[in-house]
Design an enzyme around this catalytic site. Structure first.
Site, PDB file in Angstrom:
ATOM      1  N   HIS A  47      -1.610  -2.619   4.737  1.00 41.23           N
ATOM      2  CA  HIS A  47      -0.525  -2.691   3.753  1.00 41.23           C
ATOM      3  C   HIS A  47       0.316  -3.961   3.902  1.00 41.23           C
ATOM      4  O   HIS A  47       1.000  -4.358   2.963  1.00 41.23           O
ATOM      5  CB  HIS A  47       0.387  -1.468   3.870  1.00 41.23           C
ATOM      6  N   GLU A 151      -6.958  11.063   8.058  1.00 43.79           N
ATOM      7  CA  GLU A 151      -5.839  11.164   7.113  1.00 43.79           C
ATOM      8  C   GLU A 151      -6.231  11.768   5.774  1.00 43.79           C
ATOM      9  O   GLU A 151      -5.511  11.601   4.783  1.00 43.79           O
ATOM     10  CB  GLU A 151      -5.209   9.782   6.913  1.00 43.79           C
ATOM     11  N   ASP A 177      -0.494   9.794   4.607  1.00 41.14           N
ATOM     12  CA  ASP A 177      -1.688   9.909   3.781  1.00 41.14           C
ATOM     13  C   ASP A 177      -2.287  11.301   3.856  1.00 41.14           C
ATOM     14  O   ASP A 177      -2.818  11.811   2.859  1.00 41.14           O
ATOM     15  CB  ASP A 177      -2.729   8.872   4.200  1.00 41.14           C
TER      16      ASP A 177
END
Length: 256
Positions: A47, A151, A177
């Site tokens: 990210h 996740e 997530d």
């Protein structure tokens, strides 16, 4: 030769380790994290906004203050190779949902015969050619820490087959997530079903003799996870900073 990976060694010994998680480019902040006493840093290239050169500078800063640099790689298949060739001592791979995907991680992270990582002895972890051949290759394979994210419901269902892949060192629970993929967008990781799933993962991990890792926002979260048996805990640096800022602003408003 590549320096040993003390975080990987601690995990092998059944010990626990605490570090930081950072997704913004700031080598100076990496140095402060190291000087404060953390043991590792996870540099978020999934990210975070990092160029390859910036990623290398972050890793170099970590090495300078005895932090073990781990890179959470992007979805680009070349991400593992690039992170390791820039000096990462560990890679953390998001969204690993099957045995086949875990095997692909190992192929990219390890040299032959264990994997298919491309060899280059001109990179900085090989000291630009001073280290080479079998000693370097063996040391690199021995010391790289390979972490996979758990996740999604698919990863939870296939947990045993994922962590059973030779070379996987740690399973990292991504609570945000996981909660979203389970359908709990509003309640998040605090939802009872998400917490139940996480508790079950802890039980299953103990049976498989695989350490777990996760991410937290503050000191209370660190304490909670260590008490729960989590082996690797990463504190989100931006959460710590924002909390400090909001507390200062709150105090300022009370002073006026």
């Amino acid at each position: 030769m590549m320096m040993e990976n003390p975080v990987k060694q601690k995990l092998r010994n059944g010990e626990k380790t605490v570090g930081a998680f950072l997704g913004i480019y700031c080598p100076e902040l990496v140095e402060m994290i190291g000087y404060s006493g953390f043991e590792f840093i996870i540099i978020d290239d999934e990210h975070g906004a990092f160029s390859p050169r910036e990623l290398e500078h972050m890793i170099r800063a970590a090495e300078n203050v005895n932090l073990v640099p781990i890179v959470r790689v992007s979805y680009d298949p070349s991400g593992i190779q690039k992170a390791l060739d820039r000096g990462a001592k560990g890679i953390q791979v998001p969204m690993v949902n099957s045995k086949e995907e875990a095997e692909q991680v190992i192929r990219r992270a390890k040299f032959p015969p264990a994997g298919q990582r491309g060899a280059a002895f001109i990179t900085r972890p090989a000291r630009y050619g001073l280290d080479h051949g079998k000693p370097y290759v063996d040391a690199a394979d021995e010391n790289v820490l390979v972490i996979v994210h758990i996740e999604t419901p698919e990863a939870v269902e296939r947990f045993e087959e994922i962590v059973g892949v030779p070379g996987i060192d740690l399973a990292f629970i991504g609570p945000t997530d996981l909660s979203i993929s389970m359908g709990y967008k509003e309640e998040g990781a605090s939802h009872p079903e998400v917490q139940k799933t996480i508790r079950q993962l802890h039980e299953r991990a103990r049976k498989q003799n695989i350490p777990l890792g996760t991410i937290v926002a503050n000191a209370a979260g660190v304490r909670q996870e260590l008490e729960a048996g989590t082996s690797l805990v990463a504190v989100v640096v931006t959460s710590v900073i924002m909390s400090a800022f909001t507390e200062l602003v709150k105090a300022e408003s009370e002073w006026k």
